[in-house]
Scaffold this motif. Structure first.
Motif, short mmCIF file in Angstrom:
data_model
loop_
_atom_site.label_atom_id
_atom_site.label_comp_id
_atom_site.label_asym_id
_atom_site.label_seq_id
_atom_site.Cartn_x
_atom_site.Cartn_y
_atom_site.Cartn_z
N VAL A 147 0.83 -1.20 0.00
CA VAL A 147 0.00 0.00 0.00
C VAL A 147 0.87 1.26 0.00
N CYS A 148 1.92 1.25 0.81
CA CYS A 148 2.83 2.40 0.84
C CYS A 148 3.46 2.64 -0.52
N ASP A 149 3.92 1.57 -1.16
CA ASP A 149 4.53 1.70 -2.48
C ASP A 149 3.51 2.14 -3.52
N GLY A 150 2.32 1.54 -3.47
CA GLY A 150 1.30 1.84 -4.46
C GLY A 150 0.83 3.27 -4.42
N PHE A 151 0.46 3.73 -3.23
CA PHE A 151 -0.05 5.10 -3.11
C PHE A 151 1.08 6.12 -3.13
N GLY A 152 2.29 5.69 -2.76
CA GLY A 152 3.42 6.61 -2.80
C GLY A 152 3.92 6.85 -4.20
N GLY A 153 3.83 5.83 -5.06
CA GLY A 153 4.38 5.96 -6.40
C GLY A 153 3.36 6.07 -7.51
N GLY A 154 2.08 5.87 -7.22
CA GLY A 154 1.06 5.93 -8.26
C GLY A 154 0.13 7.12 -8.10
N TRP A 155 -0.30 7.67 -9.24
CA TRP A 155 -1.18 8.83 -9.20
C TRP A 155 -2.52 8.57 -9.88
N THR A 156 -2.70 7.37 -10.38
CA THR A 156 -3.98 6.96 -10.93
C THR A 156 -4.35 5.60 -10.34
N LYS A 157 -5.61 5.25 -10.41
CA LYS A 157 -6.06 3.97 -9.87
C LYS A 157 -5.32 2.81 -10.52
N GLU A 158 -5.18 2.86 -11.83
CA GLU A 158 -4.53 1.78 -12.56
C GLU A 158 -3.08 1.63 -12.16
#
Length: 270
Positions: free
Chosen positions: A92-103
């Motif tokens: 979750v930390c990596d996903g929300f930290g590095g992503g700016w769209t849902k995909e």
């Protein structure tokens, strides 16, 4: 009657097998039905993890320093679950930290490699847990048992409650959470709530805890956990429109930590 007991035992052991690395008997057959129903015992599995954590803390403290005992106890809690929830938190930390769209967020969260955000996040969580345990050194071993048991059981309830109040967002069939959330019944959540919150009642009948501290020991952790749940639920809904299995792991880790922080705050405030 025997058939009912055997079925519930299989469902419980299915929950143990799903959430931990504990080996269950070979006669515990696997089925989606049992796995779906096993959600009601998630907090009860927290009793097992919490008991193992407390036991190692107690035994180690007999001959080692409190700091070493804490690290060993934390290590056992990770080993028993196979870092099941910690892994979700780092994703979750990596996903929300590095992503700016849902995909992009979902894509990063699916990657088995851990990045900078996940590394920093899990280090901070483990460090905060250590400091909280360190702050509880003056408590009796009996009170510590209630605290540790409650933190593990209640945090698993909040994770399950998140699954009940949000929609599952992954469209693929590969996620480990998929079979469970397909039929998450309200009755299972209620039963899970009983397992998750029952340990808190032990604060009312504990001779080792001053009576003027009981209210704070119930209120502070509950308020912090509720806030953590509401914030993460809103955050997931905003960015993903729902949740994934990793999101539930993050809820468990965050609410477990918030419970410990609440205990420390209650102890310092009263």
């Amino acid at each position: 009657m025997f058939g009912f007991i055997r079925k519930e035992l299989i469902i419980f052991l299915s929950s143990v097998r799903y959430n931990t690395r504990i080996i269950v008997p070979s006669w515990v057959e696997h089925s989606d039905e049992y796995l779906n129903s096993s959600s009601r015992y998630f907090p009860l599995v927290g009793w097992i993890v919490g008991t193992a954590t407390w036991f190692v803390l107690w035994v180690a403290d007999l001959s080692l320093t409190w700091e070493i005992s804490i690290v060993l106890a934390m290590a056992v809690s990770v080993l028993v679950t196979g870092a099941f929830h910690e892994d979700g938190f780092t994703d979750v930390c990596d996903g929300f930290g590095g992503g700016w769209t849902k995909e992009k967020i979902l894509e990063i969260m699916k990657d088995s490699r851990i990045g900078a955000f996940g590394t920093i996040g899990i280090i901070l969580v483990l460090l905060l847990k250590f400091v909280c345990y360190k702050s509880l050194e003056e408590f009796s071993i009996e009170v510590l048992f209630i605290i540790i048991l409650s933190s593990h059981s209640s945090s698993r309830f909040w994770a399950l409650f998140t699954a009940k109040t949000l929609s599952y967002v992954r469209e693929d069939q590969l996620s480990k959470a998929k079979p469970i959330i397909q039929t998450l019944k309200t009755s299972n959540v209620v039963i899970a709530g009983i397992w998750g919150l029952t340990p808190w009642l032990a604060f009312f009948h504990n001779e080792y805890l001053p009576s003027d501290r009981v209210f704070g020991f119930l209120l502070y952790p509950f308020l912090l956990q509720t806030f953590g749940y509401l914030y993460l639920r809103s955050f997931y809904k905003k960015w993903l429109g729902g949740y994934t299995g990793d999101c539930l792991g993050a809820v468990q880790q965050v609410t477990e930590l918030l419970y410990l922080i609440g205990i420390v705050a209650a102890w310092k405030s009263f």
